[in-house]
Write a protein that holds these residues in place. Structure first.
Motif, PDB file in Angstrom:
ATOM      1  N   GLU A 670      17.683   0.423  12.787  1.00 27.12           N
ATOM      2  CA  GLU A 670      16.882  -0.259  11.766  1.00 27.12           C
ATOM      3  C   GLU A 670      16.480   0.711  10.670  1.00 27.12           C
ATOM      4  OE1 GLU A 670      12.677  -2.726  11.182  1.00 27.12           O
ATOM      5  OE2 GLU A 670      13.331  -2.145  13.201  1.00 27.12           O
ATOM      6  N   PHE A 671      16.075   1.907  11.076  1.00 32.89           N
ATOM      7  CA  PHE A 671      15.689   2.899  10.073  1.00 32.89           C
ATOM      8  C   PHE A 671      16.875   3.286   9.203  1.00 32.89           C
ATOM      9  CE2 PHE A 671      15.540   7.537   9.057  1.00 32.89           C
ATOM     10  CZ  PHE A 671      14.598   7.455   8.037  1.00 32.89           C
ATOM     11  N   VAL A 672      18.033   3.565   9.806  1.00 29.88           N
ATOM     12  CA  VAL A 672      19.223   3.961   9.045  1.00 29.88           C
ATOM     13  C   VAL A 672      19.635   2.837   8.092  1.00 29.88           C
ATOM     14  CG1 VAL A 672      21.677   4.519   9.221  1.00 29.88           C
ATOM     15  CG2 VAL A 672      20.037   5.580  10.789  1.00 29.88           C
ATOM     16  N   ARG A 673      19.550   1.597   8.564  1.00 28.11           N
ATOM     17  CA  ARG A 673      19.913   0.457   7.721  1.00 28.11           C
ATOM     18  C   ARG A 673      18.992   0.375   6.497  1.00 28.11           C
ATOM     19  NH1 ARG A 673      20.200  -2.788  11.479  1.00 28.11           N
ATOM     20  NH2 ARG A 673      18.111  -3.728  11.386  1.00 28.11           N
ATOM     21  N   ARG A 674      17.694   0.518   6.736  1.00 26.74           N
ATOM     22  CA  ARG A 674      16.747   0.468   5.624  1.00 26.74           C
ATOM     23  C   ARG A 674      17.006   1.609   4.636  1.00 26.74           C
ATOM     24  NH1 ARG A 674      11.544  -1.345   6.304  1.00 26.74           N
ATOM     25  NH2 ARG A 674      11.178  -0.460   4.226  1.00 26.74           N
ATOM     26  N   TRP A 675      17.266   2.782   5.168  1.00 30.65           N
ATOM     27  CA  TRP A 675      17.526   3.952   4.322  1.00 30.65           C
ATOM     28  C   TRP A 675      18.794   3.732   3.492  1.00 30.65           C
ATOM     29  CZ3 TRP A 675      14.677   8.378   3.505  1.00 30.65           C
ATOM     30  CH2 TRP A 675      15.318   9.422   2.841  1.00 30.65           C
ATOM     31  N   ASP A 676      19.821   3.215   4.155  1.00 29.57           N
ATOM     32  CA  ASP A 676      21.111   3.016   3.500  1.00 29.57           C
ATOM     33  C   ASP A 676      21.025   1.944   2.419  1.00 29.57           C
ATOM     34  OD1 ASP A 676      23.909   3.671   3.313  1.00 29.57           O
ATOM     35  OD2 ASP A 676      24.291   1.668   4.125  1.00 29.57           O
ATOM     36  N   GLN A 677      20.212   0.921   2.663  1.00 27.70           N
ATOM     37  CA  GLN A 677      20.123  -0.196   1.720  1.00 27.70           C
ATOM     38  C   GLN A 677      19.260   0.122   0.502  1.00 27.70           C
ATOM     39  OE1 GLN A 677      18.671  -3.400   4.144  1.00 27.70           O
ATOM     40  NE2 GLN A 677      20.687  -3.883   5.012  1.00 27.70           N
ATOM     41  N   ALA A 678      18.407   1.119   0.610  1.00 29.83           N
ATOM     42  CA  ALA A 678      17.517   1.451  -0.496  1.00 29.83           C
ATOM     43  C   ALA A 678      18.304   2.114  -1.616  1.00 29.83           C
ATOM     44  CB  ALA A 678      16.412   2.385  -0.013  1.00 29.83           C
ATOM     45  N   PHE A 709      15.041  12.174   5.683  1.00 28.48           N
ATOM     46  CA  PHE A 709      15.877  11.351   6.562  1.00 28.48           C
ATOM     47  C   PHE A 709      16.067  12.036   7.912  1.00 28.48           C
ATOM     48  CE2 PHE A 709      20.077  10.405   8.292  1.00 28.48           C
ATOM     49  CZ  PHE A 709      20.051   9.020   8.359  1.00 28.48           C
ATOM     50  N   ASP A 710      16.418  13.319   7.883  1.00 25.59           N
ATOM     51  CA  ASP A 710      16.664  14.041   9.133  1.00 25.59           C
ATOM     52  C   ASP A 710      15.370  14.313   9.886  1.00 25.59           C
ATOM     53  OD1 ASP A 710      19.559  14.822   9.687  1.00 25.59           O
ATOM     54  OD2 ASP A 710      19.358  15.158   7.537  1.00 25.59           O
ATOM     55  N   ILE A 798      25.631   7.963  -8.215  1.00 23.41           N
ATOM     56  CA  ILE A 798      24.561   8.621  -7.457  1.00 23.41           C
ATOM     57  C   ILE A 798      24.337   7.902  -6.134  1.00 23.41           C
ATOM     58  CG2 ILE A 798      22.098   9.209  -7.438  1.00 23.41           C
ATOM     59  CD1 ILE A 798      23.840  10.952  -9.265  1.00 23.41           C
ATOM     60  N   ILE A 799      24.359   6.559  -6.159  1.00 21.83           N
ATOM     61  CA  ILE A 799      24.186   5.789  -4.917  1.00 21.83           C
ATOM     62  C   ILE A 799      25.304   6.107  -3.941  1.00 21.83           C
ATOM     63  CG2 ILE A 799      24.222   3.453  -3.948  1.00 21.83           C
ATOM     64  CD1 ILE A 799      22.783   2.519  -6.515  1.00 21.83           C
ATOM     65  N   GLU A 800      26.551   6.206  -4.453  1.00 19.46           N
ATOM     66  CA  GLU A 800      27.688   6.529  -3.584  1.00 19.46           C
ATOM     67  C   GLU A 800      27.582   7.948  -3.039  1.00 19.46           C
ATOM     68  OE1 GLU A 800      31.572   5.652  -5.020  1.00 19.46           O
ATOM     69  OE2 GLU A 800      30.962   3.754  -5.938  1.00 19.46           O
ATOM     70  N   LEU A 801      27.097   8.861  -3.882  1.00 15.38           N
ATOM     71  CA  LEU A 801      26.914  10.251  -3.417  1.00 15.38           C
ATOM     72  C   LEU A 801      25.905  10.295  -2.284  1.00 15.38           C
ATOM     73  CD1 LEU A 801      27.354  13.304  -3.670  1.00 15.38           C
ATOM     74  CD2 LEU A 801      25.572  13.333  -5.442  1.00 15.38           C
ATOM     75  N   GLU A 802      24.827   9.544  -2.403  1.00 16.51           N
ATOM     76  CA  GLU A 802      23.825   9.527  -1.344  1.00 16.51           C
ATOM     77  C   GLU A 802      24.402   8.936  -0.054  1.00 16.51           C
ATOM     78  OE1 GLU A 802      20.458   7.488  -2.961  1.00 16.51           O
ATOM     79  OE2 GLU A 802      19.705   9.268  -4.019  1.00 16.51           O
ATOM     80  N   LYS A 803      25.243   7.920  -0.180  1.00 12.09           N
ATOM     81  CA  LYS A 803      25.876   7.354   1.024  1.00 12.09           C
ATOM     82  C   LYS A 803      26.752   8.396   1.707  1.00 12.09           C
ATOM     83  CE  LYS A 803      25.910   2.451  -0.202  1.00 12.09           C
ATOM     84  NZ  LYS A 803      26.737   1.262  -0.527  1.00 12.09           N
ATOM     85  N   ALA A 804      27.426   9.205   0.909  1.00 13.40           N
ATOM     86  CA  ALA A 804      28.262  10.267   1.478  1.00 13.40           C
ATOM     87  C   ALA A 804      27.407  11.330   2.152  1.00 13.40           C
ATOM     88  CB  ALA A 804      29.119  10.884   0.383  1.00 13.40           C
ATOM     89  N   ILE A 805      26.270  11.655   1.537  1.00  7.16           N
ATOM     90  CA  ILE A 805      25.377  12.657   2.119  1.00  7.16           C
ATOM     91  C   ILE A 805      24.855  12.202   3.468  1.00  7.16           C
ATOM     92  CG2 ILE A 805      23.090  13.722   1.873  1.00  7.16           C
ATOM     93  CD1 ILE A 805      23.593  13.808  -1.168  1.00  7.16           C
ATOM     94  N   TYR A 806      24.491  10.916   3.564  1.00  2.86           N
ATOM     95  CA  TYR A 806      23.826  10.422   4.779  1.00  2.86           C
ATOM     96  C   TYR A 806      24.770   9.711   5.744  1.00  2.86           C
ATOM     97  CZ  TYR A 806      19.593  11.640   2.321  1.00  2.86           C
ATOM     98  OH  TYR A 806      18.628  12.334   1.662  1.00  2.86           O
ATOM     99  N   GLU A 807      26.053   9.989   5.604  1.00  2.00           N
ATOM    100  CA  GLU A 807      26.995   9.434   6.563  1.00  2.00           C
ATOM    101  C   GLU A 807      26.601   9.929   7.955  1.00  2.00           C
ATOM    102  OE1 GLU A 807      31.720   9.876   7.419  1.00  2.00           O
ATOM    103  OE2 GLU A 807      31.125   9.434   5.346  1.00  2.00           O
ATOM    104  N   ILE A 808      26.362   9.007   8.882  1.00  2.00           N
ATOM    105  CA  ILE A 808      25.760   9.348  10.176  1.00  2.00           C
ATOM    106  C   ILE A 808      26.650  10.245  11.007  1.00  2.00           C
ATOM    107  CG2 ILE A 808      24.849   8.402  12.330  1.00  2.00           C
ATOM    108  CD1 ILE A 808      23.135   7.995   9.856  1.00  2.00           C
ATOM    109  N   LYS A 809      27.976  10.012  10.955  1.00  2.00           N
ATOM    110  CA  LYS A 809      28.886  10.839  11.752  1.00  2.00           C
ATOM    111  C   LYS A 809      29.774  11.638  10.810  1.00  2.00           C
ATOM    112  CE  LYS A 809      28.995   7.730  15.726  1.00  2.00           C
ATOM    113  NZ  LYS A 809      29.833   6.884  16.598  1.00  2.00           N
ATOM    114  N   PRO A 810      29.274  12.753  10.339  1.00  2.00           N
ATOM    115  CA  PRO A 810      30.068  13.559   9.413  1.00  2.00           C
ATOM    116  C   PRO A 810      31.352  14.069  10.067  1.00  2.00           C
ATOM    117  CG  PRO A 810      28.170  14.794  10.208  1.00  2.00           C
ATOM    118  CD  PRO A 810      28.006  13.392  10.701  1.00  2.00           C
ATOM    119  N   ASP A 811      32.378  14.170   9.265  1.00  2.00           N
ATOM    120  CA  ASP A 811      33.666  14.620   9.765  1.00  2.00           C
ATOM    121  C   ASP A 811      33.684  16.151   9.784  1.00  2.00           C
ATOM    122  OD1 ASP A 811      37.148  14.205   8.666  1.00  2.00           O
ATOM    123  OD2 ASP A 811      36.246  15.040  10.508  1.00  2.00           O
TER     124      ASP A 811
END
Length: 814
Positions: A670-678, A709-710, A798-811
């Motif tokens: 729920e927290f990750v979803r809220r963070w991602d949607q903001a 976030f972390d 910027i929104i896309e960059l933030e999504k890349a930063i907070y990708e939950i399972k980084p490669d």
């Protein structure tokens, strides 16, 4: 004309386009009867470490009034995408604070009407056109309250308004209105219980003003037992009475005035010629306000009680923060049950009073006791009785210089770590102890004392120089004195708004006294950064916080036995402050409080007061042993905080954050979803800060290189954290930027570096393109257009960059 799409409108639009027009059409006056965005609370202060934050509180959307002094209804609005009654529970909360029976919830389609005056159908749905008129609600309100026509001129009298916008807080208005209603019904004994710092005197002023202006009460007496209380009242809250007001001096009552302020001592005394109140008839005053009525006015055999009984025909209103309920004294027995109560806990929860942090300091001799060697003599040559002396003995019957020194050093070290200029009150056992503590603190602070010799002052009843500095101490604009040592003089009636440290080195057994002492720190002053205070406790006094009587009305237990001055539970100290014997006794103990160990022999002392086995009948008649050369050590300090249940807890800020946010987010997903949607992460950060998350404190406990976030993922949901640098590197490893042109790649890489150094708020800032190497690439609009195709495209990037930063399972293998 294009029809309005209600579903797309904001809550504000719903109010302005649908709700307000419906209310005004029903006859409500926009200037005097309608208030929007009514903020009822200030927002609780959360304290951890040396930082504090206020929780954000919502305002009532609309409050309807019969007159400014009489709220009638609350209207709570929601956007049209919500069900029509969604705001009802929120509205009911506001209605309870305002003590009103009517609540309306609306989404712009109509209203759900909650009507406490109609128990057979509490809630019904009405159209926008059927909103009730002011007359309809007022008639229902009067019937609900049971008002008679003769009461209305008193009840509807407005409170005093100086045009500054200041109006009574919700609890003050409740206290005022309930008192006015009681007086209009003919009740003549009324008790108001309001915590220290909540504005009892201002509340009393508004009560008097309305009764005076309505001509229901024509001659008023305001009684207090300390000069500072009378003078503060006359100069501040009561100033609007102007020429109609006088302070009774010289034992003379002047009938030319309507509002009289007086010390008890100016009206009575043990001798008949001192009883100035008898200069006027018993029906001279028709209203008497008794300030701090927990003290002498409550005791049946008090000389001051005779004033109240002489003017028994008058309406008498008692004000207190700490109702007196002991074996001998009860102000509830005299005034009746409180007509209204507002507690310290409520004040802290609402954000009107300062919460406290407690630092409990344990000294080895306090916990383990100290025993003299055989035949040991004190500094005056008196042989010391061989027994174990404990915490209750120290600075009462046993003075150990090293203990005084260690306490002074601990106070000094705390101030040096925090703020050396923080106003501090040190409560000592007696005047002698206050003087020795003053001296020790001066010696611990030579640099501060060299700057100003009033850095530390003893402010006690026997010291005219110290008493003369009291006004400077409580004045936020006056830096000196900074530290005041005292025993009793400053326990009550001292409006020290900026006091940040309360030191307890006094044996406190009276709950009344403890509550009054704590009250010295509970005032908030936003202008001077006073949001909370610290209690430095050397005598386990703060264990009284756990007593159920601390934040409530104690159970009344009255019997007819005579008070025993040797009974530590008899509250004889407080009674002696207010009896006929006090004049003689004050010559011995200038603070005006009885000390069984001061200036009298110990023929039959209480073991609880001075220690079991102390002073045999044939011992020399000395007050205290005074020794030095005793090693004293500090065993430890324990920090405790005021929690949401009003209890003291020992917890880290991580614990508080976890407990708080588990209520907001039920799971990590729920927290990750809220963070991602903001769209803006700053919005989530601000929202969590509004819940009391103090980011700088969390950073100190968890790590400063972690993103919010972390920190939340780690602290609340036990996830292994990634640093900002690790997240930035993961984005770079995935060759994320190759889909952009050269200029955009340069900008985004610089922003990613900025995130790594400063955090997500830095790349969301409107000034993000005006810093570092980016500023060399051109003006912000030019960069957005050339690099991204325009402002909107830049914001999407910027929104896309933030999504890349907070990708939950980084490669990590990339």
């Amino acid at each position: 004309m294009t029809p309005i799409n209600k579903k797309a409108l904001s809550e504000t639009d719903i109010i302005s386009k649908f709700i307000m027009p419906a209310v005004k059409k029903s006859g409500w006056d926009d200037m005097t009867q309608i208030r929007q965005e009514v903020r009822l609370r200030d927002g609780k202060v959360i304290v951890r470490g040396m930082a504090a934050a206020r929780k954000t509180v919502k305002s009532a959307d609309i409050v309807l009034y019969h007159k400014p002094s009489i709220p009638l209804a609350v209207i709570e609005a929601k956007a049209n995408k919500h069900e029509i009654g969604k705001g009802m529970q929120q509205g009911l909360d506001y209605a309870n604070l305002l003590d009103v029976p009517f609540v309306f919830a609306s989404n712009g389609d109509g209203f759900i009407f909650h009507d406490k005056t109609n128990p057979s159908q509490l809630e019904s749905e009405i159209t926008l056109e059927d909103f009730p008129t002011p007359e309809q609600l007022w008639d229902k309100f009067c019937a609900y309250k049971g008002y008679q026509p003769a009461q209305l001129p008193i009840i509807t009298q407005d409170y005093y308004d100086d045009g500054s916008g200041k109006s009574p807080r919700y609890y003050q208005l409740q206290a005022i209105n309930k008192t006015i209603e009681a007086v209009s019904r003919g009740e003549n004994r009324i008790l108001l219980v309001m915590a220290t710092g909540t504005g009892k005197t201002y509340t009393a002023f508004q009560i008097i003003w309305r009764l005076w202006k309505a001509k229901a009460k024509k001659r008023i007496l305001f009684l207090a037992d300390r000069n500072v209380l009378v003078d503060q009242t006359r100069i501040n809250d009561f100033q609007p009475f102007d020429q109609a007001m006088t302070k009774i001096t010289g034992r003379k009552v002047d009938p030319a005035y309507e509002v009289h302020l007086a010390l008890y001592q100016a009206l009575t005394g043990p001798e008949e010629h001192q009883k100035a109140y008898k200069q006027v008839d018993p029906d001279f005053f028709d209203l008497i306000i008794i300030d701090e009525c927990h003290r002498g006015s409550a005791a049946e055999d008090s000389a001051w009680r005779e004033i109240l009984e002489y003017f028994s025909p008058a309406t008498q209103i008692g004000l207190t923060a700490t109702p007196k309920e002991t074996d001998e004294v009860s102000n509830i027995d005299y005034f009746g049950e409180p007509i209204y109560q507002y507690s310290l806990k409520e004040g802290i929860e609402d954000g009107f009073l300062a919460p406290y942090k407690v630092v409990r300091v344990d000294l080895d001799i306090d916990l383990q006791g100290w025993r003299p060697t055989k035949g040991m003599v004190d500094k005056q040559g008196h042989e010391i009785k061989d027994r174990i002396y404990n915490q209750k003995d120290f600075d009462r019957t046993m003075v150990i210089d090293e203990r005084t020194q260690l306490v002074a050093e601990t106070i000094t070290n705390y101030l040096k770590r925090t703020d050396p200029m923080a106003k501090t009150i040190v409560f000592c056992n007696d005047i002698d102890h206050a003087e020795r503590m003053r001296r020790a603190l001066i010696n611990c602070n030579p640099e501060q004392a060299a700057k100003n010799d009033k850095y530390v002052m003893k402010i006690t009843g026997d010291d005219e120089v110290g008493k003369a500095q009291l006004d400077n101490f409580i004045n936020p604009k006056k830096p000196y004195p900074v530290i005041a040592t005292t025993s009793e003089l400053m326990t009550t009636g001292v409006d020290a708004k900026t006091c940040k440290l309360v030191v307890l080195d006094q044996n406190i057994q009276s709950m009344t006294k403890f509550k009054q002492i704590i009250g010295r720190g509970t005032r908030i002053d936003d202008r001077f950064g006073k949001l909370w205070f610290t209690i430095l406790d050397f005598k386990k006094a703060t264990e009284l916080f756990a007593d159920e009587r601390f934040d409530g009305i104690p159970e009344k237990v009255i019997n007819t036995k005579t008070a025993d001055i040797n009974d530590p539970d008899s509250d004889f100290d407080d009674m002696m402050d207010d009896t006929e014997a006090s004049d003689e006794h004050k010559a011995q103990e200038p603070d005006g409080n009885y000390d069984p160990n001061a200036n009298k022999p110990f023929d039959n002392p209480s073991s609880a007061e001075i220690g079991a086995g102390d002073w045999g009948e044939d011992e020399d008649k000395v007050n205290k042993y005074h020794v030095n050369g005793v090693p004293v050590k500090k065993l430890g300090e324990r920090v405790q905080y005021y929690d949401e249940d009003g209890k003291l807890v020992t917890e880290s800020f991580k614990d508080y954050t976890r407990k708080t946010l588990n209520k907001t987010f039920s799971s990590l997903d729920e927290f990750v979803r809220r963070w991602d949607q903001a769209e803006r992460k700053q919005a989530i950060i601000d929202e969590l800060a509004a819940e009391g998350v103090i980011w700088e404190v969390l950073e100190q406990e968890v790590g400063k290189d972690l993103d919010p976030f972390d920190m939340i993922c780690h602290v609340v949901f036990d996830q292994p954290p990634l640093t900002r640098k690790e997240r930035a590197n993961n984005v770079k490893k995935r060759n994320y930027f190759t889909k952009y042109g050269e200029l955009a790649q340069t900008v985004l890489q610089e922003l990613l570096n900025k995130y790594s150094d400063e955090g997500v708020t830095a790349i969301e800032s409107k000034d993000a393109l005006k810093t570092g190497k980016i500023v060399e690439l051109g003006r912000p609009l030019e960069i957005a257009k050339k690099g991204f195709g325009g402002k909107k495209q830049y914001e999407s990037a910027i929104i896309e960059l933030e999504k890349a930063i907070y990708e939950i399972k980084p490669d990590k293998s990339a």
